[in-house]
Motif scaffolding. Sequence first.
Motif, PDB file in Angstrom:
ATOM      1  N   THR A 277      28.351 -39.553 -52.573  1.00 54.58           N
ATOM      2  CA  THR A 277      28.726 -38.253 -53.145  1.00 54.58           C
ATOM      3  C   THR A 277      29.421 -37.390 -52.349  1.00 54.58           C
ATOM      4  N   LEU A 278      29.321 -37.447 -51.042  1.00 54.96           N
ATOM      5  CA  LEU A 278      30.039 -36.379 -50.272  1.00 54.96           C
ATOM      6  C   LEU A 278      31.251 -37.114 -49.360  1.00 54.96           C
ATOM      7  N   PRO A 279      32.377 -36.554 -49.060  1.00 54.25           N
ATOM      8  CA  PRO A 279      33.049 -36.953 -47.764  1.00 54.25           C
ATOM      9  C   PRO A 279      32.230 -36.792 -46.475  1.00 54.25           C
ATOM     10  N   LEU A 280      32.615 -37.607 -45.435  1.00 56.10           N
ATOM     11  CA  LEU A 280      32.116 -37.606 -44.206  1.00 56.10           C
ATOM     12  C   LEU A 280      31.601 -36.642 -43.440  1.00 56.10           C
ATOM     13  N   SER A 281      32.718 -35.377 -43.817  1.00 53.15           N
ATOM     14  CA  SER A 281      32.568 -34.125 -42.939  1.00 53.15           C
ATOM     15  C   SER A 281      31.406 -33.282 -43.572  1.00 53.15           C
ATOM     16  N   LEU A 282      31.208 -33.456 -44.924  1.00 53.84           N
ATOM     17  CA  LEU A 282      30.065 -32.764 -45.658  1.00 53.84           C
ATOM     18  C   LEU A 282      28.557 -33.610 -45.611  1.00 53.84           C
ATOM     19  N   HIS A 283      28.753 -34.969 -45.559  1.00 55.42           N
ATOM     20  CA  HIS A 283      27.932 -35.778 -45.146  1.00 55.42           C
ATOM     21  C   HIS A 283      27.141 -35.524 -43.922  1.00 55.42           C
ATOM     22  N   THR A 284      27.807 -35.446 -42.700  1.00 51.66           N
ATOM     23  CA  THR A 284      27.261 -35.312 -41.643  1.00 51.66           C
ATOM     24  C   THR A 284      26.569 -33.961 -41.442  1.00 51.66           C
ATOM     25  N   ALA A 285      27.368 -32.994 -42.130  1.00 59.10           N
ATOM     26  CA  ALA A 285      26.826 -31.582 -42.022  1.00 59.10           C
ATOM     27  C   ALA A 285      25.395 -31.455 -42.785  1.00 59.10           C
ATOM     28  N   VAL A 286      25.280 -32.215 -43.982  1.00 58.66           N
ATOM     29  CA  VAL A 286      23.996 -32.212 -44.646  1.00 58.66           C
ATOM     30  C   VAL A 286      22.986 -32.936 -43.849  1.00 58.66           C
ATOM     31  N   LEU A 287      23.348 -34.185 -43.032  1.00 60.86           N
ATOM     32  CA  LEU A 287      22.331 -34.610 -42.324  1.00 60.86           C
ATOM     33  C   LEU A 287      21.812 -33.863 -41.123  1.00 60.86           C
ATOM     34  N   ARG A 288      22.708 -33.105 -40.429  1.00 60.07           N
ATOM     35  CA  ARG A 288      22.279 -32.338 -39.564  1.00 60.07           C
ATOM     36  C   ARG A 288      21.425 -31.215 -40.005  1.00 60.07           C
ATOM     37  N   HIS A 289      21.491 -30.670 -41.279  1.00 61.84           N
ATOM     38  CA  HIS A 289      20.605 -29.599 -41.737  1.00 61.84           C
ATOM     39  C   HIS A 289      19.153 -30.228 -42.066  1.00 61.84           C
ATOM     40  N   SER A 290      19.379 -31.641 -42.722  1.00 59.07           N
ATOM     41  CA  SER A 290      17.927 -32.196 -43.196  1.00 59.07           C
ATOM     42  C   SER A 290      17.388 -32.531 -41.841  1.00 59.07           C
ATOM     43  N   LEU A 291      18.149 -33.131 -40.945  1.00 53.05           N
ATOM     44  CA  LEU A 291      17.168 -33.708 -39.592  1.00 53.05           C
ATOM     45  C   LEU A 291      16.849 -32.216 -39.053  1.00 53.05           C
ATOM     46  N   THR A 292      17.400 -31.375 -38.769  1.00 56.40           N
ATOM     47  CA  THR A 292      16.691 -30.053 -38.110  1.00 56.40           C
ATOM     48  C   THR A 292      15.537 -29.721 -38.973  1.00 56.40           C
ATOM     49  N   ALA A 293      15.517 -29.761 -40.465  1.00 57.79           N
ATOM     50  CA  ALA A 293      14.190 -29.261 -40.969  1.00 57.79           C
ATOM     51  C   ALA A 293      12.973 -30.261 -40.590  1.00 57.79           C
ATOM     52  N   PHE A 294      13.471 -31.431 -40.484  1.00 54.82           N
ATOM     53  CA  PHE A 294      12.377 -32.460 -40.238  1.00 54.82           C
ATOM     54  C   PHE A 294      11.849 -32.105 -38.745  1.00 54.82           C
ATOM     55  N   LEU A 295      12.812 -32.108 -37.841  1.00 53.58           N
ATOM     56  CA  LEU A 295      12.606 -31.763 -36.318  1.00 53.58           C
ATOM     57  C   LEU A 295      11.649 -30.503 -36.226  1.00 53.58           C
TER      58      LEU A 295
END
Length: 287
Positions: free
Chosen positions: A146-164
């Motif tokens: 659903t997302l290109p790599l750059s946005l996919h990575t950005a979303v992962l960083r935000h989601s990972l930050t929320a968990f951490l």
Amino acid sequence: MDGIRTFPFPVERSVWGVGMQVGPMGGETAWPADVPLHRVHRIDFHIVMLFSGGPVRHMVDFAEYEATAGDLLWIRPGQVHRFAPTSGYRGTVLAMQPGFLPRATVEATGLYRYDLPPRLRPSDAQLEGLTASLTQLRREYEDTTTLPLSLHTAVLRHSLTAFLLRLAHLAASSAEAVRQQSDTTFTLFRDAVEKGFATNHSVSAYADALGYSRRTLVRAVRAATGQTPKGFIDKRVILEAKRLLAHTDMPIGRVGAAVGFPDAANFSKFFQQHTELTPAAFRAELR
């Protein structure tokens, strides 16, 4: 002889080669096939295991931790660890490469708080939040359509930050609860030992520096740990010596000097008294 091996983050096993992985324990995601899981080894990345089963006993920095359903183990880069020879590892494992998150997030989440214990035991409410956050992170990680790599990575960083951030709050609150149970005198002594154990092994010197009598210090440390102050200091010195013997190829004399024993013979005698092994024998057992 080769030292204990350090395994790098396996980027090639990540979805789209991003700097993190998340998936079920027991899968071939976080550890390549050549990693000797049942032997002592190190990794240069972060691992967080959220258990849905157990119990298992996992060694981190020469201490055994029993983990069961609802527990987490947070292993930081460079820590020596070893898996139990059991198939009881069930749950979700997160691996994260240093540098994947920006500096501000690293500081906010306490990624390198080596003073905090690896095992965490959240309350039911905390576990629910952590599980939901990790599930969302895994969903985003596996979504490559659903997302290109750059946005996919950005979303992962935000989601990972929320968990951490949730995980960091749990770790900090757990540490605070321990601190509240400990006498202030012991807390100050513990912090002083952490800063000075490599050069100062004297109980009287610590007592003088902190402004306490030796008797007061003995009472406080015994109440908090069941040990004498000297035993507490020696335990910290031995841990550092074990780390250096395991992590490095430093000559034994240099290891001794690094923990406050200029004379190699005195260091070997001290180490053997506390471990029933010579430094050389301890190093050989791990290799």
